[in-house]
Design an enzyme around this catalytic site. Structure first.
Site, PDB file in Angstrom:
ATOM      1  N   GLN A 195       0.825  -1.208   0.000  1.00  0.00           N
ATOM      2  CA  GLN A 195       0.000   0.000   0.000  1.00  0.00           C
ATOM      3  C   GLN A 195       0.867   1.270   0.000  1.00  0.00           C
ATOM      4  O   GLN A 195       0.648   2.173  -0.804  1.00  0.00           O
ATOM      5  CB  GLN A 195      -0.874  -0.029   1.258  1.00  0.00           C
ATOM      6  CG  GLN A 195      -1.945   1.023   1.304  1.00  0.00           C
ATOM      7  CD  GLN A 195      -2.377   1.337   2.743  1.00  0.00           C
ATOM      8  OE1 GLN A 195      -1.714   0.938   3.706  1.00  0.00           O
ATOM      9  NE2 GLN A 195      -3.466   2.047   2.871  1.00  0.00           N
ATOM     10  N   LEU A 196       1.852   1.326   0.882  1.00  0.00           N
ATOM     11  CA  LEU A 196       2.713   2.511   0.951  1.00  0.00           C
ATOM     12  C   LEU A 196       3.745   2.502  -0.179  1.00  0.00           C
ATOM     13  O   LEU A 196       3.987   3.521  -0.828  1.00  0.00           O
ATOM     14  CB  LEU A 196       3.434   2.536   2.308  1.00  0.00           C
ATOM     15  CG  LEU A 196       4.511   3.597   2.490  1.00  0.00           C
ATOM     16  CD1 LEU A 196       3.916   5.004   2.431  1.00  0.00           C
ATOM     17  CD2 LEU A 196       5.250   3.408   3.813  1.00  0.00           C
ATOM     18  N   ASP A 229       9.827  -6.635  -4.843  1.00  0.00           N
ATOM     19  CA  ASP A 229       8.822  -7.300  -4.010  1.00  0.00           C
ATOM     20  C   ASP A 229       8.941  -8.796  -4.279  1.00  0.00           C
ATOM     21  O   ASP A 229       9.718  -9.210  -5.145  1.00  0.00           O
ATOM     22  CB  ASP A 229       7.405  -6.783  -4.342  1.00  0.00           C
ATOM     23  CG  ASP A 229       6.491  -6.853  -3.118  1.00  0.00           C
ATOM     24  OD1 ASP A 229       6.417  -7.936  -2.506  1.00  0.00           O
ATOM     25  OD2 ASP A 229       5.880  -5.844  -2.755  1.00  0.00           O
ATOM     26  N   ILE A 230       8.140  -9.591  -3.560  1.00  0.00           N
ATOM     27  CA  ILE A 230       8.213 -11.039  -3.794  1.00  0.00           C
ATOM     28  C   ILE A 230       7.232 -11.477  -4.889  1.00  0.00           C
ATOM     29  O   ILE A 230       7.208 -12.631  -5.270  1.00  0.00           O
ATOM     30  CB  ILE A 230       7.985 -11.864  -2.506  1.00  0.00           C
ATOM     31  CG1 ILE A 230       6.700 -11.439  -1.796  1.00  0.00           C
ATOM     32  CG2 ILE A 230       9.163 -11.758  -1.560  1.00  0.00           C
ATOM     33  CD1 ILE A 230       6.258 -12.396  -0.704  1.00  0.00           C
ATOM     34  N   ASP A 256      13.432 -11.138  -2.217  1.00  0.00           N
ATOM     35  CA  ASP A 256      12.911 -11.555  -0.916  1.00  0.00           C
ATOM     36  C   ASP A 256      13.951 -11.161   0.135  1.00  0.00           C
ATOM     37  O   ASP A 256      15.070 -11.688   0.139  1.00  0.00           O
ATOM     38  CB  ASP A 256      12.697 -13.088  -0.945  1.00  0.00           C
ATOM     39  CG  ASP A 256      12.149 -13.615   0.373  1.00  0.00           C
ATOM     40  OD1 ASP A 256      12.098 -12.852   1.359  1.00  0.00           O
ATOM     41  OD2 ASP A 256      11.775 -14.807   0.409  1.00  0.00           O
ATOM     42  N   TYR A 264       2.825  -8.234  15.783  1.00  0.00           N
ATOM     43  CA  TYR A 264       3.255  -7.136  14.891  1.00  0.00           C
ATOM     44  C   TYR A 264       3.816  -5.971  15.725  1.00  0.00           C
ATOM     45  O   TYR A 264       4.903  -5.454  15.446  1.00  0.00           O
ATOM     46  CB  TYR A 264       2.048  -6.690  14.076  1.00  0.00           C
ATOM     47  CG  TYR A 264       2.211  -5.431  13.259  1.00  0.00           C
ATOM     48  CD1 TYR A 264       3.070  -5.379  12.165  1.00  0.00           C
ATOM     49  CD2 TYR A 264       1.468  -4.284  13.564  1.00  0.00           C
ATOM     50  CE1 TYR A 264       3.190  -4.223  11.405  1.00  0.00           C
ATOM     51  CE2 TYR A 264       1.580  -3.129  12.801  1.00  0.00           C
ATOM     52  CZ  TYR A 264       2.436  -3.097  11.726  1.00  0.00           C
ATOM     53  OH  TYR A 264       2.545  -1.957  10.972  1.00  0.00           O
ATOM     54  N   LYS A 322       7.540  -4.313  15.971  1.00  0.00           N
ATOM     55  CA  LYS A 322       7.800  -2.887  15.725  1.00  0.00           C
ATOM     56  C   LYS A 322       8.611  -2.293  16.879  1.00  0.00           C
ATOM     57  O   LYS A 322       9.553  -1.529  16.653  1.00  0.00           O
ATOM     58  CB  LYS A 322       6.487  -2.125  15.512  1.00  0.00           C
ATOM     59  CG  LYS A 322       5.810  -2.441  14.178  1.00  0.00           C
ATOM     60  CD  LYS A 322       6.706  -2.088  12.999  1.00  0.00           C
ATOM     61  CE  LYS A 322       6.139  -2.456  11.652  1.00  0.00           C
ATOM     62  NZ  LYS A 322       7.096  -2.299  10.547  1.00  0.00           N
TER      63      LYS A 322
HETATM   64  C1  AKB Z   1      -2.250  -2.118  10.952  1.00  0.00           C
HETATM   65  O1  AKB Z   1      -3.440  -1.822  11.147  1.00  0.00           O
HETATM   66  O2  AKB Z   1      -1.748  -3.207  11.245  1.00  0.00           O
HETATM   67  C2  AKB Z   1      -1.345  -1.059  10.367  1.00  0.00           C
HETATM   68  C3  AKB Z   1      -0.688  -0.241  11.417  1.00  0.00           C
HETATM   69  C4  AKB Z   1      -1.450   0.700  12.242  1.00  0.00           C
HETATM   70  O3  AKB Z   1       0.501  -0.330  11.574  1.00  0.00           O
HETATM   71  N1  AKB Z   1      -2.096  -0.219   9.479  1.00  0.00           N
END
Ligand code: AKB
Length: 319
Positions: A14-15, A36-37, A53, A143, A147
């Site tokens: 997306q980005l 990209d893959i 990759d 996730y 981060k």
């Molecule tokens: C998600 O919703 O996982 C992402 C984010 C906020 O990092 N858009």
């Protein structure tokens, strides 16, 4: 001045697909290598594109060496909702991918590296309103954990290995050119597609779930402004808070209704509600504004108008 050669990893996302176009304007198509893959969709096939990759470290290093890459934008990641379904893979891609890129920065003395963090690095006991730059971070999604750990890796490589790595904690990013995949904030993209095609939308979050969000043009601008800033101005090497707007599903639905009066929204919250509830509602980005002059342009009304102006033509092309 040496010619900059830019590698974008995860460019099909997306980005990435919008950032690549910003980089084309700054550096020339011939100097930007989108990877990209999967094969490129749409606009990316107009420039350099290769399959890469980031988990295949040898290939990554060979690519950087062969193309005399000077800057890497590393965007490949598993997002919040998908990460919960396959946590081990999310950890593997999000962490090992980043460390491969940071090691490449040391090995090939790259000028700069960009890596995105997210509001997902915050957690349930983080102050929810005007979340400060430096605060409690106790992410509950895999996730978010990657981060937060990634931010610490970036800071470590900056302090110990001299890597000029820069990062932003993105809020939910909203664009219409490429659909996101696997995020919790994705409803705010889908809602526009459904408003135009079906005049109705079922939301997986409750009506009053406030989240920080940003229009894609602002996200691209923030990324390029940070990367173009003199190194001395980039004082935070973990990741900068940035913000533009916050809204709830019922507020964005109300804004869309101003343009499409027959549009209706219904609510059917699922596991993503708990993820959204663990994140901040608004972000204090004064450090980014002070250090390198960050300013956003789009609020909810401007963004909605802009998307509803351009998306119908894109949908007509696809039909
Ligand atoms: C998600 O919703 O996982 C992402 C984010 C906020 O990092 N858009």
């Amino acid at each position: 001045m040496k010619t900059q050669k830019i590698l974008v990893i995860g460019a099909g996302g997306q980005l990435g697909s919008e950032l690549v176009q910003g980089l084309w304007k700054l550096y020339g198509k011939e100097n930007v290598f989108a990877t990209d893959i999967k094969d490129p969709q749409g606009i990316l096939s107009q420039g350099n594109f290769e399959i890469l990759d980031v988990l295949k470290q040898k290939h990554l290093f060979e690519f950087i060496q062969k193309n005399k890459i000077t800057q890497v934008y590393h965007l490949a990641a598993v997002l919040s909702a998908t990460g919960e379904k396959n946590p081990k893979f999310a950890w593997h891609l999000n962490m090992d991918g980043l460390v491969h890129v940071l090691d490449a920065a040391v090995e090939f003395k790259l000028d700069k590296v960009y890596w995105p963090s997210s509001i997902a690095a915050f957690g349930p006991t983080t102050p929810k309103h005007n979340t400060p730059q430096d605060t409690i971070m106790d992410p509950t999604t895999i996730y978010g954990i990657t981060k937060l750990a990634g931010e610490r890796w970036c800071d470590w490589y900056f302090r110990n290995k001299g890597v000029d790595v820069r990062s932003l904690r993105y809020p939910g990013l909203i664009g219409y050119k490429t659909k996101p995949g696997g995020g919790t904030t994705d409803y705010a993209v889908d809602i526009f597609f459904k408003a135009l095609t079906e005049k109705k939308f079922e939301c997986f979050l409750k009506p009053d779930t406030y989240l920080p969000m940003m229009y894609m043009d602002d996200a691209v601008k923030a990324t390029l402004d940070l990367m173009e800033a003199p190194a001395a101005k980039v004082k935070t090497r973990s990741s900068y808070n940035i913000s533009a707007m916050s809204f709830s599903p019922s507020e964005i639905a109300g804004e869309i209704k101003k343009h499409i009066p027959e549009f209706t929204i219904s609510y059917n919250p699922d596991f993503r509600q708990a993820i959204a509830d663990s994140w901040p509602k608004s972000i204090d980005d004064s450090r980014a504004r002070q250090d390198w002059g960050w300013r956003h342009q789009f609020g909810l009304a401007e963004m909605t108008k802009e998307i509803l102006k351009h998306l119908p033509a894109l949908l007509a092309q696809e039909a």
